[in-house]
Write an enzyme that holds these catalytic residues in place. Structure first.
Site, PDB file in Angstrom:
ATOM      1  N   SER A 231     -49.568  -6.954  20.178  1.00  0.00           N
ATOM      2  CA  SER A 231     -50.993  -6.848  20.524  1.00  0.00           C
ATOM      3  C   SER A 231     -51.482  -8.254  20.151  1.00  0.00           C
ATOM      4  O   SER A 231     -50.934  -8.902  19.248  1.00  0.00           O
ATOM      5  CB  SER A 231     -51.412  -5.656  19.704  1.00  0.00           C
ATOM      6  OG  SER A 231     -51.313  -5.908  18.163  1.00  0.00           O
TER       7      SER A 231
ATOM      8  N   ASP B 123     -49.900  -7.088  24.521  1.00  0.00           N
ATOM      9  CA  ASP B 123     -50.256  -5.839  24.990  1.00  0.00           C
ATOM     10  C   ASP B 123     -51.828  -5.728  24.625  1.00  0.00           C
ATOM     11  O   ASP B 123     -52.371  -6.389  23.887  1.00  0.00           O
ATOM     12  CB  ASP B 123     -49.742  -4.684  23.850  1.00  0.00           C
ATOM     13  CG  ASP B 123     -50.068  -3.527  24.252  1.00  0.00           C
ATOM     14  OD1 ASP B 123     -49.882  -3.198  25.345  1.00  0.00           O
ATOM     15  OD2 ASP B 123     -49.990  -2.717  23.059  1.00  0.00           O
ATOM     16  N   HIS B 124     -52.300  -5.070  25.614  1.00  0.00           N
ATOM     17  CA  HIS B 124     -54.080  -4.899  25.614  1.00  0.00           C
ATOM     18  C   HIS B 124     -54.591  -6.284  25.287  1.00  0.00           C
ATOM     19  O   HIS B 124     -55.582  -6.505  24.397  1.00  0.00           O
ATOM     20  CB  HIS B 124     -54.411  -4.078  24.770  1.00  0.00           C
ATOM     21  CG  HIS B 124     -54.048  -2.488  25.148  1.00  0.00           C
ATOM     22  ND1 HIS B 124     -54.942  -1.807  25.844  1.00  0.00           N
ATOM     23  CD2 HIS B 124     -52.948  -1.568  24.797  1.00  0.00           C
ATOM     24  CE1 HIS B 124     -54.361  -0.415  26.087  1.00  0.00           C
ATOM     25  NE2 HIS B 124     -53.167  -0.596  25.274  1.00  0.00           N
TER      26      HIS B 124
ATOM     27  N   HIS C 138     -54.685   6.770  22.581  1.00  0.00           N
ATOM     28  CA  HIS C 138     -53.831   5.887  21.511  1.00  0.00           C
ATOM     29  C   HIS C 138     -54.263   6.558  20.244  1.00  0.00           C
ATOM     30  O   HIS C 138     -55.125   6.988  20.055  1.00  0.00           O
ATOM     31  CB  HIS C 138     -54.649   4.545  21.696  1.00  0.00           C
ATOM     32  CG  HIS C 138     -54.359   3.535  22.996  1.00  0.00           C
ATOM     33  ND1 HIS C 138     -55.297   3.087  23.765  1.00  0.00           N
ATOM     34  CD2 HIS C 138     -53.316   3.170  23.213  1.00  0.00           C
ATOM     35  CE1 HIS C 138     -54.566   2.507  24.743  1.00  0.00           C
ATOM     36  NE2 HIS C 138     -53.395   2.655  24.522  1.00  0.00           N
TER      37      HIS C 138
ATOM     38  N   HIS D  81     -49.529   4.809  28.557  1.00  0.00           N
ATOM     39  CA  HIS D  81     -49.997   4.359  27.371  1.00  0.00           C
ATOM     40  C   HIS D  81     -50.207   5.531  26.471  1.00  0.00           C
ATOM     41  O   HIS D  81     -50.194   6.589  26.655  1.00  0.00           O
ATOM     42  CB  HIS D  81     -51.289   3.501  27.283  1.00  0.00           C
ATOM     43  CG  HIS D  81     -51.014   2.176  27.816  1.00  0.00           C
ATOM     44  ND1 HIS D  81     -51.423   0.768  27.207  1.00  0.00           N
ATOM     45  CD2 HIS D  81     -50.755   1.757  28.902  1.00  0.00           C
ATOM     46  CE1 HIS D  81     -50.957  -0.062  27.749  1.00  0.00           C
ATOM     47  NE2 HIS D  81     -50.695   0.252  28.899  1.00  0.00           N
ATOM     48  N   GLY D  82     -50.318   5.252  24.971  1.00  0.00           N
ATOM     49  CA  GLY D  82     -50.621   6.485  24.024  1.00  0.00           C
ATOM     50  C   GLY D  82     -49.354   7.362  23.897  1.00  0.00           C
ATOM     51  O   GLY D  82     -49.434   8.532  24.115  1.00  0.00           O
TER      52      GLY D  82
ATOM     53  N   VAL E 194     -45.194   2.988  23.289  1.00  0.00           N
ATOM     54  CA  VAL E 194     -45.076   3.758  21.969  1.00  0.00           C
ATOM     55  C   VAL E 194     -45.554   2.796  20.869  1.00  0.00           C
ATOM     56  O   VAL E 194     -44.800   1.644  20.749  1.00  0.00           O
ATOM     57  CB  VAL E 194     -43.871   4.396  21.574  1.00  0.00           C
ATOM     58  CG1 VAL E 194     -44.080   5.222  20.088  1.00  0.00           C
ATOM     59  CG2 VAL E 194     -43.275   5.425  22.688  1.00  0.00           C
TER      60      VAL E 194
HETATM   61  O1  G3H Z   1     -50.432  -0.008  24.034  1.00  0.00           O
HETATM   62  C1  G3H Z   1     -50.141   0.546  23.355  1.00  0.00           C
HETATM   63  C2  G3H Z   1     -49.672   2.105  23.424  1.00  0.00           C
HETATM   64  O2  G3H Z   1     -50.598   2.632  24.471  1.00  0.00           O
HETATM   65  C3  G3H Z   1     -49.497   2.786  21.950  1.00  0.00           C
HETATM   66  O3  G3H Z   1     -49.635   3.781  22.150  1.00  0.00           O
HETATM   67  O4  G3H Z   1     -50.067   3.913  19.636  1.00  0.00           O
HETATM   68  O5  G3H Z   1     -50.564   5.717  20.715  1.00  0.00           O
HETATM   69  O6  G3H Z   1     -48.177   5.076  20.834  1.00  0.00           O
HETATM   70  P1  G3H Z   1     -49.621   4.877  20.736  1.00  0.00           P
HETATM   71 ZN    ZN Z   2     -51.986   0.990  25.112  1.00  0.00          ZN
END
Ligand code: G3H
Ligand code: ZN
Length: 290
Positions: free
Chosen positions: A50, A82-83, A180, A208-209, A231
């Protein structure tokens, strides 16, 4: 081995019925633990950094650390930003050699999301870097990105084809009810929406999430077309809980960090190994090795 692009890793997933696991890391122990799991399961894997992780570790240091890990790995590894919300940081990551980035312009209006995503997509294309973008808004909190509980967030299938055609992305993050961070109430996944989106595009879809979903929920999402699963929180939690336990267990005159960190790494590895099996990616590394 060299680093693989996201496009390369996802090229094998749909036809072989599995998803590649993508895991957030924040330090060397995380990264090594994730790759140890991938090696033990003979699975391809995506290491996700990230913006916060890059700030914490340093872009140059983080990139070269993962490059070193990949060089001696027996399984394919992709390094993914990421993001990304900061266009300058994303371009810097592409310049240094990241083989994959996510531009997350999902907080912007649809037309602006397309414009910002296209700018990154053009830039990445010139550098053999893959691009993931987000359409709709994944709920919850991911570092600085916060989506209100009552926001109108799910991906509209009507928007999918024009978005992909205009941005030329390699993977699409869809909002189908995942959140998330840890779930405050039971996840309510919109499988029908996912099925509809997967039915109208060949663009690899990203979930995601992932923390807090059940094995069955993952399997169903993958059977309906998800090709990359993210994850993060579950690894952070496993890391910190094990570190806390070690602090209580070890005597107060123990000062070798390795005594604390080896069980921490093993705890993260165990979590990732299980996910790789659930995602069906165990044993799939061979698909990428000529
Ligand atoms: O981009 C990262 C993920 O979507 C992580 O999501 O922290 O809920 O597992 P999480
Ligand atoms: Zn994410």
């Amino acid at each position: 081995m060299r680093l693989f692009t996201l496009k390369e890793l996802l090229a094998q997933t749909r036809s072989n019925g599995f998803a590649v696991g993508a895991f957030n890391f924040n330090n060397y122990e995380d990264a090594q633990a994730i790759v140890n799991a991938a090696i033990s399961q003979n699975a391809p894997v995506i290491l996700m950094a990230s913006s916060g992780a890059i700030k914490y570790m340093g872009l140059h240091q983080l990139y070269h650390m993962v490059l070193g890990i990949a060089e001696v790995s027996t399984v394919p590894i992709c390094l993914h930003l990421d993001h990304g919300t900061d266009v300058d940081l994303i371009k810097k990551a592409i310049d240094i050699g990241f083989p994959s980035v996510m531009i997350d312009a999902s907080r912007h209006a649809y037309a602006d999301n397309i414009a910002i995503t296209s700018e990154i997509s053009h830039y990445a294309d010139e550098h053999n870097c893959s691009v993931e973008a987000e359409l709709g808004k994944v709920g919850g909190k991911e570092e600085d990105i916060v989506v209100a509980d009552n926001a109108d967030v799910l991906t509209d299938p009507e928007d999918v084809i024009p978005f992909i055609q205009q941005t030329n992305i390699d993977a699409l993050a869809v909002a189908i009810g995942t959140v998330h961070g840890f779930y405050k109430k039971d996840p309510n996944l919109d499988f029908a929406r996912l099925e509809k989106i997967a039915g109208i595009t060949d663009c690899p879809l990203v979930l995601h999430g992932g923390s807090g979903l059940t094995d069955d929920e993952f399997k169903k999402c993958i059977s309906l077309g998800i090709q990359k699963v993210n994850v993060g929180t579950e690894l952070k939690s496993g890391f910190s809980n094990t570190l806390r336990q070690m602090s209580e267990k070890l005597s107060s005159d123990e000062f070798d960090p390795r005594c604390f960190m080896k069980p921490v790494k093993d705890a993260v590895t165990a979590i990732v190994e299980h996910k790789l099996q659930v995602f069906g990616s165990d044993g799939k590394a061979q698909l990428y090795i000529e």
